[in-house]
Design a protein around this motif. Structure first.
Motif, PDB file in Angstrom:
ATOM      1  N   SER A 146       0.829  -1.204   0.000  1.00 34.25           N
ATOM      2  CA  SER A 146       0.000   0.000   0.000  1.00 34.25           C
ATOM      3  C   SER A 146       0.865   1.256   0.000  1.00 34.25           C
ATOM      4  O   SER A 146       0.628   2.198  -0.774  1.00 34.25           O
ATOM      5  CB  SER A 146      -0.912  -0.009   1.229  1.00 34.25           C
ATOM      6  OG  SER A 146      -1.537   1.226   1.419  1.00 34.25           O
ATOM      7  N   GLY A 147       1.865   1.282   0.860  1.00 36.46           N
ATOM      8  CA  GLY A 147       2.743   2.448   0.930  1.00 36.46           C
ATOM      9  C   GLY A 147       3.524   2.671  -0.347  1.00 36.46           C
ATOM     10  O   GLY A 147       3.636   3.797  -0.839  1.00 36.46           O
ATOM     11  N   LEU A 148       4.060   1.588  -0.920  1.00 37.98           N
ATOM     12  CA  LEU A 148       4.875   1.710  -2.128  1.00 37.98           C
ATOM     13  C   LEU A 148       4.046   2.172  -3.323  1.00 37.98           C
ATOM     14  O   LEU A 148       4.470   3.051  -4.092  1.00 37.98           O
ATOM     15  CB  LEU A 148       5.539   0.366  -2.451  1.00 37.98           C
ATOM     16  CG  LEU A 148       6.556  -0.146  -1.430  1.00 37.98           C
ATOM     17  CD1 LEU A 148       7.066  -1.518  -1.836  1.00 37.98           C
ATOM     18  CD2 LEU A 148       7.711   0.835  -1.288  1.00 37.98           C
ATOM     19  N   ALA A 149       2.871   1.591  -3.502  1.00 34.71           N
ATOM     20  CA  ALA A 149       2.043   1.941  -4.655  1.00 34.71           C
ATOM     21  C   ALA A 149       1.483   3.351  -4.521  1.00 34.71           C
ATOM     22  O   ALA A 149       1.537   4.153  -5.462  1.00 34.71           O
ATOM     23  CB  ALA A 149       0.908   0.936  -4.804  1.00 34.71           C
ATOM     24  N   SER A 150       0.938   3.664  -3.353  1.00 32.38           N
ATOM     25  CA  SER A 150       0.242   4.937  -3.198  1.00 32.38           C
ATOM     26  C   SER A 150       1.194   6.127  -3.202  1.00 32.38           C
ATOM     27  O   SER A 150       0.840   7.210  -3.697  1.00 32.38           O
ATOM     28  CB  SER A 150      -0.591   4.939  -1.915  1.00 32.38           C
ATOM     29  OG  SER A 150       0.207   4.651  -0.789  1.00 32.38           O
ATOM     30  N   THR A 151       2.401   5.949  -2.685  1.00 30.64           N
ATOM     31  CA  THR A 151       3.330   7.078  -2.691  1.00 30.64           C
ATOM     32  C   THR A 151       3.786   7.405  -4.104  1.00 30.64           C
ATOM     33  O   THR A 151       4.054   8.564  -4.434  1.00 30.64           O
ATOM     34  CB  THR A 151       4.533   6.818  -1.767  1.00 30.64           C
ATOM     35  OG1 THR A 151       5.254   8.033  -1.571  1.00 30.64           O
ATOM     36  CG2 THR A 151       5.479   5.781  -2.348  1.00 30.64           C
ATOM     37  N   SER A 152       3.864   6.414  -4.970  1.00 27.99           N
ATOM     38  CA  SER A 152       4.229   6.665  -6.372  1.00 27.99           C
ATOM     39  C   SER A 152       3.125   7.440  -7.079  1.00 27.99           C
ATOM     40  O   SER A 152       3.384   8.406  -7.809  1.00 27.99           O
ATOM     41  CB  SER A 152       4.487   5.343  -7.094  1.00 27.99           C
ATOM     42  OG  SER A 152       5.488   4.594  -6.446  1.00 27.99           O
ATOM     43  N   VAL A 153       1.888   7.023  -6.878  1.00 23.56           N
ATOM     44  CA  VAL A 153       0.756   7.711  -7.506  1.00 23.56           C
ATOM     45  C   VAL A 153       0.607   9.122  -6.932  1.00 23.56           C
ATOM     46  O   VAL A 153       0.295  10.071  -7.661  1.00 23.56           O
ATOM     47  CB  VAL A 153      -0.540   6.901  -7.307  1.00 23.56           C
ATOM     48  CG1 VAL A 153      -1.740   7.653  -7.865  1.00 23.56           C
ATOM     49  CG2 VAL A 153      -0.417   5.538  -7.974  1.00 23.56           C
ATOM     50  N   GLY A 154       0.845   9.270  -5.624  1.00 22.70           N
ATOM     51  CA  GLY A 154       0.776  10.587  -5.017  1.00 22.70           C
ATOM     52  C   GLY A 154       1.809  11.538  -5.594  1.00 22.70           C
ATOM     53  O   GLY A 154       1.509  12.724  -5.831  1.00 22.70           O
ATOM     54  N   ALA A 155       3.025  11.059  -5.831  1.00 24.29           N
ATOM     55  CA  ALA A 155       4.058  11.895  -6.428  1.00 24.29           C
ATOM     56  C   ALA A 155       3.695  12.281  -7.860  1.00 24.29           C
ATOM     57  O   ALA A 155       3.950  13.401  -8.304  1.00 24.29           O
ATOM     58  CB  ALA A 155       5.397  11.171  -6.398  1.00 24.29           C
ATOM     59  N   TYR A 156       3.090  11.339  -8.578  1.00 22.56           N
ATOM     60  CA  TYR A 156       2.618  11.628  -9.937  1.00 22.56           C
ATOM     61  C   TYR A 156       1.581  12.749  -9.907  1.00 22.56           C
ATOM     62  O   TYR A 156       1.636  13.692 -10.708  1.00 22.56           O
ATOM     63  CB  TYR A 156       2.022  10.351 -10.536  1.00 22.56           C
ATOM     64  CG  TYR A 156       1.283  10.538 -11.841  1.00 22.56           C
ATOM     65  CD1 TYR A 156       1.957  10.455 -13.055  1.00 22.56           C
ATOM     66  CD2 TYR A 156      -0.087  10.770 -11.862  1.00 22.56           C
ATOM     67  CE1 TYR A 156       1.274  10.626 -14.257  1.00 22.56           C
ATOM     68  CE2 TYR A 156      -0.778  10.945 -13.044  1.00 22.56           C
ATOM     69  CZ  TYR A 156      -0.092  10.860 -14.240  1.00 22.56           C
ATOM     70  OH  TYR A 156      -0.772  11.028 -15.421  1.00 22.56           O
ATOM     71  N   ALA A 157       0.622  12.664  -8.977  1.00 23.18           N
ATOM     72  CA  ALA A 157      -0.409  13.694  -8.862  1.00 23.18           C
ATOM     73  C   ALA A 157       0.202  15.036  -8.483  1.00 23.18           C
ATOM     74  O   ALA A 157      -0.181  16.090  -9.026  1.00 23.18           O
ATOM     75  CB  ALA A 157      -1.454  13.281  -7.825  1.00 23.18           C
ATOM     76  N   GLY A 158       1.163  15.024  -7.564  1.00 23.34           N
ATOM     77  CA  GLY A 158       1.796  16.273  -7.146  1.00 23.34           C
ATOM     78  C   GLY A 158       2.523  16.962  -8.277  1.00 23.34           C
ATOM     79  O   GLY A 158       2.469  18.197  -8.412  1.00 23.34           O
ATOM     80  N   ALA A 159       3.194  16.189  -9.113  1.00 23.41           N
ATOM     81  CA  ALA A 159       3.889  16.774 -10.256  1.00 23.41           C
ATOM     82  C   ALA A 159       2.898  17.382 -11.246  1.00 23.41           C
ATOM     83  O   ALA A 159       3.160  18.439 -11.837  1.00 23.41           O
ATOM     84  CB  ALA A 159       4.737  15.710 -10.951  1.00 23.41           C
ATOM     85  N   GLU A 160       1.743  16.733 -11.414  1.00 21.02           N
ATOM     86  CA  GLU A 160       0.718  17.260 -12.325  1.00 21.02           C
ATOM     87  C   GLU A 160       0.095  18.539 -11.763  1.00 21.02           C
ATOM     88  O   GLU A 160      -0.208  19.474 -12.510  1.00 21.02           O
ATOM     89  CB  GLU A 160      -0.371  16.206 -12.546  1.00 21.02           C
ATOM     90  CG  GLU A 160      -1.465  16.624 -13.503  1.00 21.02           C
ATOM     91  CD  GLU A 160      -0.954  16.976 -14.883  1.00 21.02           C
ATOM     92  OE1 GLU A 160      -1.558  17.845 -15.538  1.00 21.02           O
ATOM     93  OE2 GLU A 160       0.060  16.381 -15.320  1.00 21.02           O
TER      94      GLU A 160
END
Length: 413
Positions: free
Chosen positions: A299-313
């Motif tokens: 959960s931590g590994l997957a969600s932190t990657s998607v969160g970083a993607y959203a932050g960059a957008e």
């Protein structure tokens, strides 16, 4: 706004190749903040707040579909469209600040969850676990940059499978109370603490960064899809995609609460993830506890990657600047590491981060509802009146819950 159409031609049969973006966005509903909020709700109030999880998941289905539809119909993301429409720089920057704070709160929850999981599994210090979680997330983002969205989606979907297995395994051994579980579907609160946890669950379920990310994910996958049969086919696939993703996320979240209500209620120390893990191990055995920790790590590994993607957008769309995903990952890792360095209770930080997220919901949700109701923006895919009405009701309910929470916190009730 992108003018390229990346979607497969209409002659291609089957909808399966079009699925995937919603599962990536749906990881936001399976992050460590969800685990902390639902486990805390179950251990403190038993089955009382099951209805909150169900209602939040139903709202999330509509909201995520609208976000995906916006990306498909405009070839741009919600932050990108807002960046174009907020012509006054102070307004655009102010909107970016609140969105950035939401993204940072998201990242804190995800990195802390991964750190706690590594501590439970391998007895690693929390700071070391946080660094490892951040490093692995950077590798996943590098995969997205080098191999494209499809490879990234495949890895995230694999992690979702691990999350589902890890968190749901214990339910087959837990002593559930079916009558009490059914009663938990009746909307009600017990006290101000239950309202706080309800807001935390809402913040962990209807997440602002997932709204921002989903429009960007469909844009990256499909580009601007011309009106007509291609768009209709992709929107039909998107509805299926969102249904599958939210069915998985909703089921897992309900199971976490049921597991906590049946095995953790009344057990001392279960207000932390470490305590919940220990109590699950004592009640259901070390195998179930280990699977729980593995699910938390995924959960931590997957969600932190998607969160970083959203932050960059968010930064690209609102500030009109591009920051490399890896560079932004390094910057946003700092707050979570500071929390670990100063020794602040990680589980408490997780729950509070979800409350912060709940306050960011109106800033993402209100513009989304407004934009998808405009024919000038979506063309033939504009919302039907009842879709806009339902989305508006969801927005009002979420905002009302946040205002109630603020009053209770300020008054000390």
């Amino acid at each position: 706004m992108s003018l390229a159409t990346k979607a497969p031609p209409a002659s291609k049969s089957g909808l399966l190749p079009l699925l995937g973006p919603a599962m990536v966005a749906g990881v936001a509903y399976l992050d460590p903040g969800n685990v902390a909020s639902n486990a805390s709700a179950g251990s403190a109030y038993g089955y009382l707040l099951i209805w909150v999880v169900v209602v939040a998941n139903a709202m999330a289905w509509l909201i995520q579909y609208l976000s995906a539809k916006l990306g498909i119909s405009t070839g741009d993301s919600l932050p990108g469209i807002l960046g174009q429409r907020l012509t006054r720089r102070p307004a655009r920057y102010a909107f970016w600040v609140q969105a950035e704070l939401v993204a940072m709160a998201t990242d804190v929850a995800e990195v802390l969850g991964g750190a706690i999981a590594l501590n439970l599994l391998f007895d690693l210090p929390l700071l070391v676990g946080g660094v490892i979680t951040g490093t692995v997330s950077m590798l996943l983002l590098l995969l997205h940059s080098r191999r494209g969205s499809r490879s990234f989606e495949s890895v995230i979907i694999g992690l979702v499978a691990i999350i589902a297995i890890g968190f749901c395994a214990g339910i087959f051994f837990a002593p559930l109370d079916p009558a009490a579980a059914v009663s938990g579907l009746v909307p009600r609160f017990a006290d101000s603490g239950s309202v706080l946890l309800a807001a935390s669950i809402m913040g962990a379920t209807v997440m602002p960064h997932a709204i921002y990310a989903h429009s960007a994910l469909t844009r990256d996958r499909f580009g601007l899809v011309a009106e007509g049969i291609d768009r209709q086919r992709i929107l039909r696939a998107t509805r299926i995609d969102v249904t599958i993703a939210l069915a998985i996320a909703g089921t897992v979240n309900v199971v976490i609460l049921l597991l906590a209500a049946s095995t953790l209620q009344g057990v001392a120390g279960t207000n932390t993830l470490e305590g919940a893990h220990a109590a699950i191990g004592a009640a259901l055995g070390p195998v179930v506890a280990t699977l729980f920790a593995v699910g938390l790590l995924a959960s931590g590994l997957a969600s932190t990657s998607v969160g970083a993607y959203a932050g960059a957008e968010i930064m690209r769309g609102l500030l009109h600047i591009r920051v490399p995903l890896l560079a932004r990952r390094l910057i946003t890792l700092i707050p979570a590491l500071i929390i670990l360095i100063i020794g602040f209770d990680p589980t408490r930080a997780l729950v509070l981060s979800q409350v912060v997220l709940s306050f960011g919901i109106p800033f993402a949700l209100v513009p989304l509802v407004r934009l998808t109701s405009l024919r000038s923006v979506l063309g033939e895919s504009v919302n039907r009146w009842w879709t806009t009405a339902l989305a508006a009701v969801a927005a009002v309910l979420l905002i009302a819950l946040n205002v109630t929470l603020l009053v209770l916190v300020v008054s000390g009730g």
